[in-house]
Design an enzyme around this catalytic site. Structure first.
Site, mmCIF file in Angstrom:
data_model
loop_
_atom_site.group_PDB
_atom_site.id
_atom_site.type_symbol
_atom_site.label_atom_id
_atom_site.label_comp_id
_atom_site.label_asym_id
_atom_site.label_seq_id
_atom_site.Cartn_x
_atom_site.Cartn_y
_atom_site.Cartn_z
ATOM 1 N N LYS A 177 0.771 -1.157 0.000
ATOM 2 C CA LYS A 177 -0.018 -0.010 0.090
ATOM 3 C C LYS A 177 1.206 1.363 0.163
ATOM 4 O O LYS A 177 1.748 1.308 0.846
ATOM 5 C CB LYS A 177 -1.054 0.094 1.325
ATOM 6 C CG LYS A 177 -1.837 1.203 1.319
ATOM 7 C CD LYS A 177 -2.757 1.418 2.421
ATOM 8 C CE LYS A 177 -2.014 1.926 3.671
ATOM 9 N NZ LYS A 177 -1.712 3.402 3.851
ATOM 10 N N ASP A 235 -3.509 4.317 -1.829
ATOM 11 C CA ASP A 235 -4.274 4.739 -0.899
ATOM 12 C C ASP A 235 -4.351 6.433 -0.630
ATOM 13 O O ASP A 235 -3.660 6.819 0.283
ATOM 14 C CB ASP A 235 -4.019 4.040 0.415
ATOM 15 C CG ASP A 235 -4.639 4.411 1.681
ATOM 16 O OD1 ASP A 235 -5.921 4.597 1.470
ATOM 17 O OD2 ASP A 235 -4.373 4.424 2.828
ATOM 18 N N LYS A 244 -7.412 8.102 -0.808
ATOM 19 C CA LYS A 244 -8.657 8.581 -0.065
ATOM 20 C C LYS A 244 -9.352 9.801 -0.871
ATOM 21 O O LYS A 244 -9.843 10.808 -0.238
ATOM 22 C CB LYS A 244 -8.465 8.612 1.197
ATOM 23 C CG LYS A 244 -8.133 7.268 1.980
ATOM 24 C CD LYS A 244 -8.064 7.666 3.532
ATOM 25 C CE LYS A 244 -7.780 6.496 4.381
ATOM 26 N NZ LYS A 244 -6.156 6.135 3.891
ATOM 27 N N ASP A 298 -13.765 14.988 -3.026
ATOM 28 C CA ASP A 298 -14.041 16.475 -3.523
ATOM 29 C C ASP A 298 -15.147 16.403 -4.446
ATOM 30 O O ASP A 298 -16.118 15.328 -4.306
ATOM 31 C CB ASP A 298 -12.857 16.713 -4.332
ATOM 32 C CG ASP A 298 -12.444 18.366 -4.191
ATOM 33 O OD1 ASP A 298 -13.354 19.276 -4.492
ATOM 34 O OD2 ASP A 298 -11.127 18.477 -4.028
ATOM 35 N N THR A 305 -10.721 3.202 10.502
ATOM 36 C CA THR A 305 -10.692 2.365 11.773
ATOM 37 C C THR A 305 -10.369 3.029 13.102
ATOM 38 O O THR A 305 -10.277 2.692 14.098
ATOM 39 C CB THR A 305 -9.923 1.355 11.643
ATOM 40 O OG1 THR A 305 -8.575 1.665 11.294
ATOM 41 C CG2 THR A 305 -10.357 0.429 10.452
ATOM 42 N N ARG A 351 -4.036 -6.421 13.806
ATOM 43 C CA ARG A 351 -2.948 -6.338 14.943
ATOM 44 C C ARG A 351 -2.737 -7.922 15.547
ATOM 45 O O ARG A 351 -3.763 -8.446 15.413
ATOM 46 C CB ARG A 351 -2.885 -5.392 16.151
ATOM 47 C CG ARG A 351 -3.190 -4.012 15.672
ATOM 48 C CD ARG A 351 -1.820 -3.462 15.410
ATOM 49 N NE ARG A 351 -1.641 -1.966 15.057
ATOM 50 C CZ ARG A 351 -2.012 -1.336 13.817
ATOM 51 N NH1 ARG A 351 -2.468 -2.041 13.036
ATOM 52 N NH2 ARG A 351 -1.826 -0.067 13.780
ATOM 53 N N ARG A 359 2.442 -1.068 10.743
ATOM 54 C CA ARG A 359 3.472 -1.133 11.945
ATOM 55 C C ARG A 359 3.799 -2.566 12.539
ATOM 56 O O ARG A 359 5.021 -2.642 12.738
ATOM 57 C CB ARG A 359 3.031 -0.201 12.909
ATOM 58 C CG ARG A 359 3.385 1.409 12.607
ATOM 59 C CD ARG A 359 2.584 2.423 13.573
ATOM 60 N NE ARG A 359 1.212 2.475 13.277
ATOM 61 C CZ ARG A 359 0.142 3.004 14.030
ATOM 62 N NH1 ARG A 359 0.838 4.003 14.736
ATOM 63 N NH2 ARG A 359 -0.946 3.238 13.552
#
Length: 232
Positions: free
Chosen positions: A32, A59, A61, A64, A119, A181, A211
């Site tokens: 990504k 990504d 997003k 407009d 999220t 996670r 991460r």
């Protein structure tokens, strides 16, 4: 495309990105590219990662007015990414315009998915900050239904909502789920989370993991763990 782990390369430079990707000898993870990396390096980073053989979820997003999003998507269609996205909150008309812009003259296009609610958003913040009083599940399903109505391929949603999205929009409607996670990991700023194994069980099509992989002492081992829990 089937189930896969998408690695969020949320780095600030091309050097950091390629130093990370070079660790994966013999593997080409689906990656990504988000706003941080794209704004730092521009389209060149997309082209180079694609040239190296990786599938790419771009990504950015978009959100407009319909005409602006349509024109932006027309530009993005030339980057040969596999998935790109926008915010479902921009209305059905905006999503329809985006799809028009993303579709090339030969009829091909990347997959287009819509972000329902981030999220990092929970019920309390949705009500207090956004003044949306409906239950978050109801809001996410409504946004997903709007995305399906506009002809999109799926949505970005919490893994907690993936099965409900499939129930609402059909099994072929993709669910791409961040907020994943490991059971023994730190959830950071995410609020609606699941483990890779739980996301698999509940029906996520793709999980986006940042991460827990990129900041791991052994990123390759962390990636393999994700794949083993979610795909294999």
């Amino acid at each position: 495309m089937g189930k896969d782990v998408i690695v969020a390369c949320d780095f600030a430079s091309a050097k950091e990105t390629f130093d990370f990707l070079d660790k994966f000898t013999g593997r080409k993870p689906f990656v990504k590219i988000g706003m941080e990396l794209f704004y730092a390096e521009g389209p060149a980073i997309v082209k180079e990662i694609k040239k190296r053989g990786h599938k790419i979820f771009l990504d950015l997003k978009l959100h407009d007015i319909p005409n602006t999003v349509k024109k932006a998507m027309k530009v993005l269609s030339n980057l040969d990414v596999d998935i790109t996205n926008l915010h479902a909150g921009g209305t059905v008309r905006m999503m329809e315009a985006a799809l028009e812009g993303l579709t090339r003259e030969d009829g091909t296009r990347p997959l287009l998915i819509a972000v329902t609610q981030l999220t990092s958003t929970d019920q309390e913040s949705m009500e207090s900050d956004l003044l949306i009083k409906e239950p978050i599940d109801k809001v996410v399903m409504h946004y997903a239904a709007n995305a399906a109505k506009a002809g999109l391929d799926g949505v970005v949603c919490s893994p907690l909502e993936a099965q409900k999205v499939h129930n609402t929009c059909g099994k072929s409607f993709l669910t791409v789920t961040p907020g994943v996670r490991f059971a023994d990991g730190d959830i950071g700023d995410q609020k609606r989370v699941m483990t890779p194994a739980e996301a698999k069980k509940i029906g996520s099509d793709y999980i986006v993991v940042g991460r827990p992989i990129t900041a791991a002492a052994d990123p390759v081992a962390a990636y393999e763990r994700c794949v083993n829990e979610f795909v294999d």
